[in-house]
Enzyme design. Structure first.
Site, PDB file in Angstrom:
ATOM      1  CB  ILE A   1      -0.926   0.034   1.230  1.00 37.42           C
ATOM      2  CG1 ILE A   1      -1.907  -1.137   1.211  1.00 37.42           C
ATOM      3  CG2 ILE A   1      -1.695   1.356   1.290  1.00 37.42           C
ATOM      4  CD1 ILE A   1      -2.826  -1.182   2.434  1.00 37.42           C
ATOM      5  CD  GLU A   2       4.543   3.329  -1.429  1.00 35.45           C
ATOM      6  OE1 GLU A   2       4.328   4.387  -0.793  1.00 35.45           O
ATOM      7  OE2 GLU A   2       5.647   2.764  -1.470  1.00 35.45           O
ATOM      8  CG  ASN A   3      -2.369   5.205   2.331  1.00 34.83           C
ATOM      9  OD1 ASN A   3      -3.125   4.602   1.582  1.00 34.83           O
ATOM     10  ND2 ASN A   3      -2.231   4.901   3.604  1.00 34.83           N
TER      11      ASN A   3
END
Length: 599
Positions: free
Chosen positions: A313-315
């Protein structure tokens, strides 16, 4: 105070004030009022998290986090918190085990019929969204109305992986990220990046994760980050190895069964999910998005080569901390539901990938010769401005949503592969490498008495090192190899690593020198490049003459070398070296990579 000192102080304080408000220079954010805001607890709720008390503008310290989680542990029969490692500075790396059936040991979880999900936060400690989201989600499961989620799966939660980096905290942690107010540091206490460590296993954090994976055998692994880089509308971007990997059936399951449900849940809560995004030109997406082929030094590709479904996950760093945390909460909640709903098909995918034939393993991927189909890209309008200060052209984001069609540039074309031997042999003296293989969970047979073997070895014939260390290691810029058989006697403690095992592909990636994440390329065998014995010229001169007189074939080869290489012919040093290498006095282990192949 004299006027000069007052002026100097004014300048210094003025500069300091500018630094303290550096995030005020971030691009303007788009307004957001997602449905997921309803997930935030009331300030009067006895289980409100420290982050929620600040309106999700701040994130608690290590001590505050652990105190809150210990209280949650003490007040729930479904949680236990255990240390899984000790950081370089001596802090405990904690993990929460969450089980409705109170299955808290590795053996109990292994016997459970429920899936097991491992999610971690703070591998880059400034990118801490997952910690606050996880605290909120566990609160709602154990003290709220979401206990039924534990009917779907058992959970493992590492709230802060890089605990030392987390405590190297200040307002100056990540200037390109919109909150929290106080942020930790990207690397650990000895300046190593944990998310480059999955193959070499040098950091306490990743050693702990590897042990958790080996002991508990999770069915899904989620690693939560925050991006750097360009602006766009997406707030939660994430990815996994979709093509060009080692687990095609798992990739298919994630693409067709997991991703659509998670995306829909995020959209329903007012978020905009997207793929991992890397601007082809390094600035904006006018030239396309690059889908890189990450090597197994990274979390999600390490999972892929282990046939462990893994998600990165890369917010989006330019979105407010509140928005990112809430998006992470929604993602994790839906991940639990989706894995529970589709667990049987996930198990089938894992089994299929684990049983695939392995005659060769790809060790390097490259870009496709032509881009894949274009993708619809939810971008932000930008313009290029020429700096009056430097003359450099830079991108300025205008906070206006746009929709573009941009090329999708895939890096999934196999460039180099190696055949897979029956087994590898590692001599007992290379204890550090053997220990790392054990920490990965790779099966090995240990010699109890000396044994003579005829094995194939790679010899470095030419090489060039990089000019600067990377992650503390001196890696190779380029090298050439030659292979030949050698008969050697291996001592007790040497190990045989068969490739027909669950982690066979990982063994190949670690031991074949052509692999970018091999122990060879990471520099663990660099001592083989040092020559320790030499021959004096007063010995070489008469010996060379004797060799030429006694061996006409040698004389012919020497004359051919002189004829084809003018630089060689003019170099006494190289001529001496050439003849020295024809003698039995040359070090037979020099530049030989000490990993033997059994075919």
């Amino acid at each position: 105070m004299c006027n000069f000192k007052k002026t100097l102080l004014t300048i210094i304080m003025g500069s300091f004030t500018m630094i303290t408000v550096a995030q005020d220079f971030l691009p303007e954010t788009l307004p957001w009022n997602g449905k997921s805001k309803s997930l935030i607890a009331s300030p009067t709720d006895p289980w409100v998290t420290p982050g929620e008390l600040t309106g999700l503008t701040e994130s608690p310290s290590y001590e505050e986090t652990m105190a809150w989680l210990e209280k949650l542990d003490e007040n729930s029969p479904y949680i236990t918190m255990i240390p899984i490692g000790l950081s370089e500075q001596g802090r405990a790396i904690q993990m929460l085990i969450v089980s409705k059936n109170q299955e808290f040991t590795a053996d109990e979880i292994a016997r459970s019929k429920k899936p097991l999900i491992l999610f971690q936060a703070g591998i880059h400690a400034g990118e801490i969204d997952g910690k606050d989201a996880g605290m909120m989600l566990l609160r709602d499961i154990n003290q709220g109305e979401k206990l039924e989620l534990l009917d779907e799966a058992n959970l493992l939660f590492i709230p802060i992986l890089n605990v030392d980096g987390h405590e190297r905290k200040s307002e100056y942690g990540r200037v390109n990220q919109r909150g929290p107010k106080i942020m930790g540091w990207r690397t650990n206490a000895v300046n190593l990046n944990l998310n480059r460590d999955y193959t070499k296993l040098e950091t306490a954090g990743i050693k702990a994760v590897a042990k958790v994976i080996n002991d508990y055998d999770p069915d899904l692994y989620i690693d939560i980050h925050v991006t750097d880089g360009a602006d766009y509308q997406y707030d939660v971007t994430y990815g996994f190895v979709e093509t060009g990997g080692y687990s095609p059936e798992i990739s298919s399951w994630l693409s067709t069964q997991f991703k659509p449900e998670v995306d829909q849940a995020l959209k329903d809560h007012g978020h905009i999910p997207g793929p991992l995004l890397f601007a082809a030109n390094g600035q904006d997406f006018s030239e396309g998005n690059v889908a890189f082929s990450f090597s197994p030094r990274f979390s999600h590709t390490y999972g892929d080569i282990r046939h462990l479904p893994a998600i990165l996950i890369e917010n989006h760093s330019l979105k407010p901390f509140e928005q990112r945390v809430l998006g992470t909460y929604v993602f994790l909640e839906q991940a639990i539901k989706s894995v529970g709903d589709h667990f049987e098909s996930l198990q089938n995918a894992v089994e299929s990938d684990s049983d695939q034939s392995m005659e060769s393993v790809v060790v390097k991927y490259g870009f496709r010769e032509t881009p894949a189909d274009s993708m619809e890209f939810l971008g932000i309008k930008s313009e290029k401005i020429t700096s009056a200060l430097t003359g450099n052209e830079y991108v300025s984001w205008q906070a206006e949503p746009i929709t573009q069609q941009v090329p999708s540039i895939l890096m999934d074309r196999p460039v180099s592969s190696v055949p897979v031997p029956k087994a590898y042999w590692i001599p007992s003296e290379w204890k550090e490498v053997i220990q790392k293989m054990k920490e990965h969970g790779i099966q090995m047979e240990v010699l109890e008495e000396a044994k003579e073997l005829n094995l194939e070895y790679s010899t470095v014939t030419d090489y060039r090192m990089v000019s600067q260390p990377y992650e503390g290691k001196m890696r190779f810029q380029s090298f050439d190899l030659a292979k030949k058989y050698r008969k050697l006697t291996l001592q007790p403690g040497s190990v045989r690593v068969k490739t027909d095992q669950p982690l066979g592909e990982l063994a190949v990636i670690l031991l074949e020198p052509e692999s970018v994440d091999s122990f060879f390329q990471w520099g663990y065998f660099n001592t083989i490049l040092s020559q320790t014995e030499y021959m004096e010229t007063y010995v070489m001169e008469p010996m060379i003459q004797s060799m030429l007189d006694q061996d006409p074939a040698l004389k012919t080869r020497f004359e051919e070398e002189l004829a084809k290489d003018e630089a060689f012919a003019k170099s006494p040093r190289r001529i001496y070296r050439w003849f020295y290498e024809q003698t039995p006095y040359i070090d037979q282990n020099w530049k030989v990579i000490p990993v033997g192949r059994e075919w």
